[in-house]
Scaffold this motif. Structure first.
Motif, mmCIF file in Angstrom:
data_model
loop_
_atom_site.group_PDB
_atom_site.id
_atom_site.type_symbol
_atom_site.label_atom_id
_atom_site.label_comp_id
_atom_site.label_asym_id
_atom_site.label_seq_id
_atom_site.Cartn_x
_atom_site.Cartn_y
_atom_site.Cartn_z
ATOM 1 N N LEU A 16 0.738 -1.216 0.055
ATOM 2 C CA LEU A 16 -0.100 -0.013 -0.142
ATOM 3 C C LEU A 16 0.809 1.277 0.121
ATOM 4 N N HIS A 17 0.285 2.305 -0.499
ATOM 5 C CA HIS A 17 0.870 3.890 -0.674
ATOM 6 C C HIS A 17 0.312 4.509 -0.050
ATOM 7 N N PHE A 18 0.489 6.078 -0.122
ATOM 8 C CA PHE A 18 -0.411 7.006 0.682
ATOM 9 C C PHE A 18 -1.698 7.036 0.061
ATOM 10 N N GLY A 19 -1.864 6.815 -1.076
ATOM 11 C CA GLY A 19 -3.132 6.915 -1.903
ATOM 12 C C GLY A 19 -3.914 5.916 -1.191
ATOM 13 N N SER A 20 -3.544 4.663 -1.288
ATOM 14 C CA SER A 20 -4.107 3.591 -0.475
ATOM 15 C C SER A 20 -4.811 3.755 0.879
ATOM 16 N N LEU A 21 -3.649 4.412 1.543
ATOM 17 C CA LEU A 21 -3.871 4.704 2.801
ATOM 18 C C LEU A 21 -4.968 5.583 3.143
ATOM 19 N N VAL A 22 -5.171 6.558 2.132
ATOM 20 C CA VAL A 22 -6.210 7.552 2.166
ATOM 21 C C VAL A 22 -7.605 6.834 2.363
ATOM 22 N N ALA A 23 -7.587 5.950 1.237
ATOM 23 C CA ALA A 23 -9.056 4.908 0.848
ATOM 24 C C ALA A 23 -9.428 4.151 1.790
ATOM 25 N N ALA A 24 -8.226 3.369 2.357
ATOM 26 C CA ALA A 24 -8.407 2.604 3.577
ATOM 27 C C ALA A 24 -8.911 3.266 4.929
ATOM 28 N N LEU A 25 -8.298 4.390 5.243
ATOM 29 C CA LEU A 25 -8.610 5.091 6.442
ATOM 30 C C LEU A 25 -10.114 5.484 6.212
ATOM 31 N N ALA A 26 -10.429 6.297 5.127
ATOM 32 C CA ALA A 26 -11.684 6.945 5.052
ATOM 33 C C ALA A 26 -12.736 5.736 5.047
ATOM 34 N N SER A 27 -12.670 4.630 4.365
ATOM 35 C CA SER A 27 -13.606 3.528 4.647
ATOM 36 C C SER A 27 -13.887 2.896 5.937
ATOM 37 N N PHE A 28 -12.636 3.103 6.682
ATOM 38 C CA PHE A 28 -12.569 2.494 8.031
ATOM 39 C C PHE A 28 -13.292 3.676 9.137
ATOM 40 N N LEU A 29 -12.801 4.826 8.835
ATOM 41 C CA LEU A 29 -13.659 5.822 9.818
ATOM 42 C C LEU A 29 -15.098 6.023 9.326
ATOM 43 N N ASP A 30 -15.416 5.993 8.217
ATOM 44 C CA ASP A 30 -16.979 5.952 7.829
ATOM 45 C C ASP A 30 -17.661 4.656 8.542
ATOM 46 N N ALA A 31 -16.960 3.559 8.415
ATOM 47 C CA ALA A 31 -17.796 2.413 9.076
ATOM 48 C C ALA A 31 -17.701 2.532 10.596
ATOM 49 N N ARG A 32 -16.671 2.943 11.115
ATOM 50 C CA ARG A 32 -16.656 3.017 12.456
ATOM 51 C C ARG A 32 -17.607 4.164 13.159
ATOM 52 N N ARG A 33 -17.363 5.130 12.461
ATOM 53 C CA ARG A 33 -18.328 6.336 12.948
ATOM 54 C C ARG A 33 -19.645 5.887 13.100
ATOM 55 N N ALA A 34 -20.177 5.116 11.906
ATOM 56 C CA ALA A 34 -21.474 4.666 11.912
ATOM 57 C C ALA A 34 -21.711 3.399 12.827
ATOM 58 N N GLY A 35 -20.829 3.245 13.722
ATOM 59 C CA GLY A 35 -21.104 1.969 14.387
ATOM 60 C C GLY A 35 -21.102 0.379 13.467
ATOM 61 N N GLY A 36 -20.457 0.584 12.290
ATOM 62 C CA GLY A 36 -20.333 -0.512 11.760
ATOM 63 C C GLY A 36 -19.513 -1.469 11.717
ATOM 64 N N GLU A 37 -19.264 -2.433 10.656
ATOM 65 C CA GLU A 37 -18.226 -3.232 10.457
ATOM 66 C C GLU A 37 -17.458 -2.876 9.301
ATOM 67 N N TRP A 38 -16.179 -3.325 9.384
ATOM 68 C CA TRP A 38 -15.188 -2.783 8.477
ATOM 69 C C TRP A 38 -14.474 -4.014 7.795
ATOM 70 N N TRP A 39 -14.591 -4.555 6.737
ATOM 71 C CA TRP A 39 -13.914 -6.007 6.250
ATOM 72 C C TRP A 39 -12.947 -5.623 5.304
ATOM 73 N N LEU A 40 -12.277 -6.654 5.080
ATOM 74 C CA LEU A 40 -10.995 -6.639 4.195
ATOM 75 C C LEU A 40 -11.296 -7.736 3.318
#
Ligand code: GLU
Length: 298
Positions: A16-40
């Motif tokens: 992963l590079h910085f661009g992938s980190l931004v995508a991973a982080l955004a999807s993670f935060l969006d899920a966690r903020r919603a009290g949801g799950e985050w899968w890989l």
């Protein structure tokens, strides 16, 4: 909100590079903020493009950044039967067809002109399987959470390949079958995938799958204006904590979340706890973001 399930779906063609980190982080935060799950999900459908060890390295990188996923990792190399069942259904519906044409034959055209729709042009030759983009859902319209209403005529995008001539599955089919199979409610990913969404919406509609919500993120570009990618030799994410902390902070800056400067050296868990509590999609500016700006964080 309790039914939120997001995912990060990297292709293990390299670390992963910085661009992938931004995508991973955004999807993670969006899920966690919603009290949801985050899968890989590891999208290793194209083995020649996936060097050994890359998927392990990706998991180490995510872990170093505190991005812990729920559920078992889904590997696309295990999913042949599910993809074949979906393709069979599309064929039975008259929405997928075999195609013997080579790229060379249709190179004068912007997109594949659909010559094999009514029957394979050169029987006996290896075939790819294509989606009939002129049938089914047309136009495709959806509300992107950042970019607003999107409207595409898939026929103008052409009959996308679902299974390649060499027998490998194509991204469009795999991603749709897996998003539905994993019960993904929310797709959060990079802007470069936005124009794949019309085919994916068509496929979801044809296969009777629910439509996830979509949030495409602004493109992250390098200082020279190029997209950050492995091809452009974007540096791999570190896994040592000292380097991880400022980079995590920089990713929050790149997502326009305005993290306090004092958080820059804070432990990963502390940065993430702040980021989950303060996650606001409405803060994200849709324009392409330069990494230089992202890294100038205090
Ligand atoms: N595997 C794709 C990639 O790494 C992402 C798929 C998706 O998020 O839909 O670019």
């Amino acid at each position: 909100m309790s039914h939120y399930r997001g995912r990060f779906a990297p292709t293990p063609s390299g670390p992963l590079h910085f661009g992938s980190l931004v995508a991973a982080l955004a999807s993670f935060l969006d899920a966690r903020r919603a009290g949801g799950e985050w899968w890989l999900r590891i999208e290793d459908i194209d083995p020649p493009r996936c060097p050994p060890g890359a998927a392990d390295e990706i998991q180490r990188q995510l872990t170093a950044f505190g991005l812990h996923w729920d559920g078992p990792v889904l590997w696309q190399h295990d999913r042949d039967d599910a993809y074949q069942a979906a393709l069979d259904r599309l064929v039975a519906l008259g929405l997928a067809y075999p195609c013997s044409c080579s790229r060379k034959q249709w190179r004068e055209h912007a997109v594949y002109p659909g010559w094999c729709r009514e029957g394979v042009r050169e029987p006996g030759r290896p075939v790819a399987w294509r989606l009939r983009s002129d049938l089914g859902l047309r136009p495709v319209v959806w509300q992107d959470r950042l970019f607003g209403e999107q409207r595409f005529d898939p026929a103008e995008l052409g009959d996308v390949v679902l299974k390649r001539k060499d027998g490998l599955w194509a991204y469009q089919l795999a991603v749709v079958v897996d998003d539905a199979g994993q019960g993904i409610s929310d797709v959060v990913r990079g802007f470069d995938l936005l124009d794949n969404t019309p085919w994916q919406r068509q496929l979801q509609h044809a296969l009777g799958y629910p439509a996830p919500r979509y949030l495409h993120l602004p493109l992250i570009i390098g200082e020279g204006g190029q997209k950050l990618s492995k091809q452009n030799l974007a540096p791999a994410l570190p896994t040592d904590d000292g380097a991880v902390r400022p980079l995590l902070h920089a990713a929050l800056v790149a997502l326009d979340q305005a993290p306090p400067a004092g958080l820059r050296g804070a432990p990963v868990a502390e940065q993430l706890a702040w980021a989950i509590a303060h996650w606001e999609v409405s803060r994200i500016r849709p324009e392409p973001h330069r990494t230089r700006d992202a890294l100038r964080s205090d």
